[in-house]
Design a protein around this motif. Sequence first.
Motif, mmCIF file in Angstrom:
data_model
loop_
_atom_site.group_PDB
_atom_site.id
_atom_site.type_symbol
_atom_site.label_atom_id
_atom_site.label_comp_id
_atom_site.label_asym_id
_atom_site.label_seq_id
_atom_site.Cartn_x
_atom_site.Cartn_y
_atom_site.Cartn_z
ATOM 1 N N PRO A 170 -6.234 -7.221 14.549
ATOM 2 C CA PRO A 170 -5.187 -8.005 13.101
ATOM 3 C C PRO A 170 -5.749 -6.905 11.168
ATOM 4 N N GLY A 171 -4.737 -7.625 10.888
ATOM 5 C CA GLY A 171 -4.770 -7.195 9.604
ATOM 6 C C GLY A 171 -4.068 -5.731 9.481
ATOM 7 N N THR A 172 -3.441 -5.570 10.056
ATOM 8 C CA THR A 172 -2.525 -3.734 10.411
ATOM 9 C C THR A 172 -0.923 -3.835 10.369
ATOM 10 N N ALA A 173 -0.280 -3.867 9.686
ATOM 11 C CA ALA A 173 1.143 -3.296 9.920
ATOM 12 C C ALA A 173 1.671 -2.738 11.268
ATOM 13 N N ILE A 174 3.002 -2.992 12.370
ATOM 14 C CA ILE A 174 3.450 -2.071 12.762
ATOM 15 C C ILE A 174 4.504 -0.957 12.207
ATOM 16 N N LEU A 175 3.295 -0.143 12.571
ATOM 17 C CA LEU A 175 4.726 1.180 12.564
ATOM 18 C C LEU A 175 6.036 1.464 13.598
ATOM 19 N N HIS A 176 5.071 1.224 14.128
ATOM 20 C CA HIS A 176 6.656 1.676 15.152
ATOM 21 C C HIS A 176 5.562 0.693 16.495
ATOM 22 N N ILE A 177 7.938 0.566 16.284
ATOM 23 C CA ILE A 177 7.269 0.058 18.284
ATOM 24 C C ILE A 177 8.680 0.937 19.360
ATOM 25 N N LYS A 178 8.374 0.847 20.352
ATOM 26 C CA LYS A 178 8.736 1.826 21.358
ATOM 27 C C LYS A 178 8.909 1.000 23.031
ATOM 28 N N PHE A 179 10.351 0.789 23.219
ATOM 29 C CA PHE A 179 9.932 0.724 24.772
ATOM 30 C C PHE A 179 10.481 2.479 25.759
ATOM 31 N N THR A 180 9.718 2.314 26.951
ATOM 32 C CA THR A 180 9.519 3.512 27.313
ATOM 33 C C THR A 180 10.618 3.066 28.551
ATOM 34 N N GLY A 217 -3.034 -5.965 2.899
ATOM 35 C CA GLY A 217 -3.488 -6.384 1.510
ATOM 36 C C GLY A 217 -3.684 -4.323 0.826
ATOM 37 N N GLY A 218 -2.941 -3.926 1.805
ATOM 38 C CA GLY A 218 -3.027 -2.251 1.794
ATOM 39 C C GLY A 218 -4.738 -1.629 2.096
ATOM 40 N N ASN A 219 -4.895 -2.652 2.999
ATOM 41 C CA ASN A 219 -6.233 -1.436 3.885
ATOM 42 C C ASN A 219 -5.423 -0.464 4.778
ATOM 43 N N VAL A 220 -5.593 0.895 4.328
ATOM 44 C CA VAL A 220 -5.075 1.535 4.797
ATOM 45 C C VAL A 220 -6.174 3.572 4.743
ATOM 46 N N SER A 221 -5.735 3.938 4.858
ATOM 47 C CA SER A 221 -6.105 4.885 4.008
ATOM 48 C C SER A 221 -5.445 6.252 3.491
ATOM 49 N N GLN A 222 -6.220 6.889 2.696
ATOM 50 C CA GLN A 222 -5.633 7.101 1.761
ATOM 51 C C GLN A 222 -4.262 8.459 2.262
ATOM 52 N N ALA A 223 -5.469 9.080 3.211
ATOM 53 C CA ALA A 223 -4.150 9.889 3.851
ATOM 54 C C ALA A 223 -2.544 9.494 4.444
ATOM 55 N N LEU A 224 -3.074 8.445 5.129
ATOM 56 C CA LEU A 224 -1.814 8.090 5.700
ATOM 57 C C LEU A 224 -0.740 7.772 4.140
ATOM 58 N N ALA A 225 -1.507 6.896 3.454
ATOM 59 C CA ALA A 225 -0.735 6.235 2.457
ATOM 60 C C ALA A 225 0.576 7.629 1.739
ATOM 61 N N LEU A 226 -0.591 8.840 1.614
ATOM 62 C CA LEU A 226 0.509 9.740 1.676
ATOM 63 C C LEU A 226 2.061 9.966 2.271
ATOM 64 N N VAL A 227 1.554 10.537 3.539
ATOM 65 C CA VAL A 227 2.457 10.254 4.055
ATOM 66 C C VAL A 227 3.773 9.934 4.257
ATOM 67 N N GLY A 228 3.108 8.206 4.162
ATOM 68 C CA GLY A 228 4.154 6.947 4.158
ATOM 69 C C GLY A 228 5.064 7.113 2.820
ATOM 70 N N GLU A 229 4.692 7.430 1.580
ATOM 71 C CA GLU A 229 5.765 8.403 0.364
ATOM 72 C C GLU A 229 7.467 8.497 1.286
ATOM 73 N N LYS A 230 6.974 9.089 2.136
ATOM 74 C CA LYS A 230 8.644 9.960 2.871
ATOM 75 C C LYS A 230 8.630 9.920 4.048
ATOM 76 N N ALA A 231 7.924 8.187 4.509
ATOM 77 C CA ALA A 231 8.523 8.056 5.749
ATOM 78 C C ALA A 231 9.587 6.854 5.981
ATOM 79 N N CYS A 232 10.589 7.553 7.077
ATOM 80 C CA CYS A 232 11.984 7.089 6.616
ATOM 81 C C CYS A 232 11.632 6.454 8.521
ATOM 82 N N TYR A 233 11.346 6.667 8.997
ATOM 83 C CA TYR A 233 11.709 6.653 10.900
ATOM 84 C C TYR A 233 12.306 4.993 11.306
ATOM 85 N N GLN A 234 11.850 4.397 10.736
ATOM 86 C CA GLN A 234 12.554 2.416 11.367
ATOM 87 C C GLN A 234 14.294 2.618 10.258
ATOM 88 N N SER A 235 14.774 3.941 10.056
ATOM 89 C CA SER A 235 15.959 3.440 9.082
ATOM 90 C C SER A 235 16.978 4.730 9.470
#
Length: 1428
Positions: free
Chosen positions: A243-253, A458-476
């Motif tokens: 708990p406490g983490t967002a779903i970034l990807h969910i994919k059917f196989t 609450g923003g409980n992620v690592s700094q490295a993942l947050a930095l990658v997320g600045e340009k993430a548009c996987y779901q768009s």
Amino acid sequence: MENEPDHENVEQSLCAKTTEEELNKSFNLEASLSKFSYIDLDKELEFKNDLIDDKEFDIPQVDTPPTLESILNETDDEDDSFVLEDPTLLNVDTIDSHSYDTSSVASSDSGDRTNLKRKKKLPDTFSLHGSVMRHSLLKGISAQIVSAADKVDAGLPTAIAVSSLIAVGTSHGLALIFGKDQNQALRLCLGGTSVGGQYGAISALSINSDCSRLLCGFAKGQITMWDLASGKLLRSITDAHPPGTAILHIKFTDDPTLAICNDSGGSVFELTFKRVMGVRTCESRCLFSGSKGEVCCIEPLHSKPELKDHPITQFSLLAMASLTKILVIGLKPSLKVWMTFPYGRMDPSSVPLLAWHFVAVHNYVNPMLAFCRGDVVHFLLVKRDESGAIHVTKQKHLHLYYDLINFTWINSRTVVLLDSVEKLHVIDRQTQEELETVEISEVQLVYNSSHFKSLATGGNVSQALALVGEKACYQSISSYGGQIFYLGTKSVYVMMLRSWRERVDHLLKQDCLTEALALAWSFHEGKAKAVVGLSGDASKRKAVVADRMVEILFHYADRALKKCPDQGKIQVMEQHFQDMVPVIVDYCLLLQRKDLLFSQMYDKLSENSVAKGVFLECLEPYILSDKLVGITPQVMKDLIVHFQDKKLMENVEALIVHMDITSLDIQQVVLMCWENRLYDAMIYVYNRGMNEFISPMEKLFRVIAPPLNAGKTLTDEQVVMGNKLLVYISCCLAGRAYPLGDIPEDLVPLVKNQVFEFLIRLHSAEASPEEEIYPYIRTLLHFDTREFLNVLALTFEDFKNDKQAVEYQQRIVDILLKVMVENSDFTPSQVGCLFTFLARQLAKPDNTLFVNRTLFDQVLEFLCSPDDDSRHSERQQVLLELLQAGGIVQFEESRLIRMAEKAEFYQICEFMYEREHQYDKIIDCYLRDPLREEEVFNYIHDILSIPGHSAEEKQSVWQKAMDHIEELVSLRPCKAAELVATHFSEQIETVVKKLQSQVLLFKFLRSLLDPREGIHINQELLQLSPCITEQFIELLCQFNPDQVIETLQVLECYRLEETIQITQKYQLHEVTAYLLEKKGDIHGAFLIMLKRLQSKLQEITHQEENTKEDSSLKDVEDTMVETIALCQRNSHNLNQQQREALWFPLLEAMMAPQKLSSSAAPHLHSEALKSLTMQVLNSMAAFIALPSILQRILQDPVYGKGKLGEIQGLILGMLDTFNYEQTLLETTTSLLNQDLHWSLCNLRASVTRGLNPKQDYCSICLQQYKRRQEMADEIIVFSCGHLYHSFCLQNKECTIEIEGQTRWTCYKCRSSNKVGKLSENSSEIKKGRITPSQVKMSPSCHPSKGDPAVRKAPSEPVLDPQQIQAFDQLCHLYRGSSRLALLTELAQNRSSESYRPFSSSQSGPAFNSIFQKENFQLQLIPPPVTED
């Protein structure tokens, strides 16, 4: 609605059976290799053992293979993990070299990490490929998204998923389902704002393969499953991941019961959906733990329905991208890692991207994974072998000049990339060519940054993942069925490839007709990229494209006529059509549509006269290259008329000979050709149009025959016609068409017979009564006898020995003889050409010709007994050619020689003598022939040196040469001497006796003995007696006395006494002096020179005052300079008394004339004599002490009586010289003292400077130097900072004996540099490789501690290595050479007797002058100051 798929009940126990044994079998490579290679490569490595070398990559052996958990849970610490220096090392499998054609967009140099960001612009490919992508706004969906936000508080769009439906998730937890039909109607609205309040925004969506289920992932970590048919909520999953983490990807196989989710903690979970007893459940299993490394992108392999049976699908492959590496794992039949690949050092803000697609390589369809991060895209081809193992092959990677944020396959050949500034790039994968660039900033793309930062929890992620997320548009961005959907903040856009027709039409709408045609032609030839809409076989595709191109060409022609400027200069109109019309012609011919070109297109363009002219001119290059045949008669006629009107008759001729002119008016074309002198075209028209070969000859003969018969000179035009006639006859007789091609085979015999019959006609068709017989052969012989006979000779070569051919040949020969022999109009050269031709024919082994032999005798009489002497060389050359061609068999040889000698045909005589091997007689031929007399030397040399001639022949040649030796010497003395020296060096004395003339003998001996004459004779091999050399010297004294000294300097073999007698006989005093000096009689030589000088001085003294001749004074000066030089050369080897015996008489001789002249009445040249006397004094001052000179002058009775005024100037000059030298000496001494003082100060400072040890313990025993109490031991400190006990150093054998003294070497420095002896090289010492030691006195360090005793330094005044090093450093402080070295250099340049007080410290065995170095600069500056 309980319509769950039946396979949800499949037991999952297989997944849990991943045993240690199976993993050990899979991971049988080294542990560190497993981080970037693939499983089951041991078979490949057996065949490719040269690709991976354990030693090269420093791969350690492991005892226990790693487990799956150890791989998956491996820490992603970049400092500890193995990082590929070069991604090409991944290539441990076979490279698919056929999967690409050209280089990458930027470069394939993957090893150069500094060049990855290449900010160069690619060329604009719009004109080449047109608009490849069509992008459009889905207005219905976009409007409803905005409306939902306003009306039902749905919030902003956050995610999109596309299948046969379009699902859009919103920030308030709603999922809007739209149809993909034209209406784009809202089908379902799943969830509600209450759900959004509880779960947060939808952060990920996924639709299964049959579009029956929708998975929604939320920002607060929950997952819901919906039935897309009924809109019913089937599952609400809250415990699938921490708990406490967002779903970034969910994919059917591909298995609808299996899905994969990835949360903001970086973990990956497998979700298994089951329905047991009507109850839906979900089981979760962790595939990758975020605590060991954060995964931010996942991509399962989806296969199309037609590829469901592909063997790779049974593994259910999943690609995962963490922040440091890529993993490919198989979910079935059991969990297994198939590949890991580390990125290496990347930009931490760049987004990892993954994309699967099935591609065809080598006729096999297999999945290809594209993965990228930053600006490099890697392609991996995944294959399953027969054993069931998966192999991954690295394909050519793609280097870009921009950073990527999205990668999408649009089909197997074309990919669409989105860069960080929201530009789309369409790339052809195989050629890596960029097809189009599209700006999509208007989309206002939605970014997933808030979910990567997990702001909802609450923003409980690592700094490295947050930095990658600045340009993430996987779901768009979502792709389906060749379409790509882009989700904006208020809109949805769709992109797809245009069909080929759309791409062409798009260019047409923009009025780019030329580009549209070029693009259509690339479709026609199959060279276009990203082609959509062309199906069927190649011929069918070509036909479809060709029809479209024809439509465009008609449109293009209409536009060309419509856009033509109505007014203005004609040049503007011409330029307009020159730009447009060639395009029509080119494409009509490329499409092989000549019917279209010469009918509708020509008719259309003929409406404008300028366009018609340009059209006709465009045809010329195609006609000349034979690419265009079969032109319609109308176009052909218009073409000729057009070039006629433009006065381009040469072009007309070139065109006619490449066209089929049977459809034209032959007579009209012939008339035009004749009027415009187009003879090639006229002949071509006659031959091809009428099969008439004789008429062109008759027309040309009528032009050139009258002036030739009248004896007039032909004009240039007539010469051209005659040459064309000869070539034409040659072609006809050889079976070739004129000017190109071949005569049809069935016509060849007929044409040959017609031409022969024509040539041997007795009279021409319209003959005048005065016409001589055989006019055609006569005309050709007069025009160019040699070439006409060459034509006949070539024709005779081709003749077969049938009866008719033999008759023709004999008939032609009889006519030639009748015309030329019985006619006096022909020159000897022409007659000679005929008989040379006949001789060649008669000399053939299969000859059938008959020629009366008396005719050859008549020719010989004609050539050898001319009425006048004109054309002598021409007659001789003609007769020589006749003989060489085989005609000699027709003559009696003795009669031939007699007539040749009578006619002075010496080349004929040579030819005959050589046949009879009478080589000696040939020498007479050369000597009598003024044109070739100088060649006699080479001839004699060749006979005597080239093997193959008998000794008797050589002896006769040499005897003949000896008989004519005077002639040979007078002809070329150098050549004669070289000949004698080369072949008969032992008979030189005989040759000398034969030469009666003294002048010839002098020339011969000078050439023989003087090397300056330019001939190369080895004097040692000659072994001449000295008497011959002395004879030459005597002749030299007679004929060229000025050159005697120079010659004596280069001569070697002569006796001094006899030579001196010869020079005394001819009173050559300078030469005698030179010889006496060479003999060693210096005084005798000096007396002769002194006598000459005194006689010259007497001449000056008795000159009258009014004579102003300077020549006598110049003689005095020259003689004096020679005498001074004599004294200077020899003074070094004489003692003081002998020197004075030379110099004082010379001084006395120079001062004597000045004594005679009184001061009241000075002599005319007194000033000049004083200057010369001063020159003598300055020269002798270097060898005679100054007091001796002054004493000698003052003892003179003349000057001793008070007449010092005359020598005042001499004495003052000597004093000035003394003052100058004294000042120079004082300055030099001062400089030396300063340099010496400065050098010693710095040397003392360097030697006495203390050493600073790096540590206070011995570097060998590691004990502190002051705590060791074993024995009286010394402490050795080196300048490198290492410290030792002397006892420890001795044990390590670190002592070296140099000049009887013990020297220490540093143990650590010696062992590290592997140096075993103390080097004397200063540069080695300076670098510290071998360091001189210094002993530190222990009382000065710790006097109260009882330190061991200290060895005393040696007392001998010898520089130890420390001092040598200091002095060497001192020398290196100078940028140039030191003043000490310069002065030493000057001292060494003095005489061998002079004293050298200093010696250079750097001088080696081979002395090199400082002044000769390129970088020598004299620096007049104080010495540099050393820094402490």
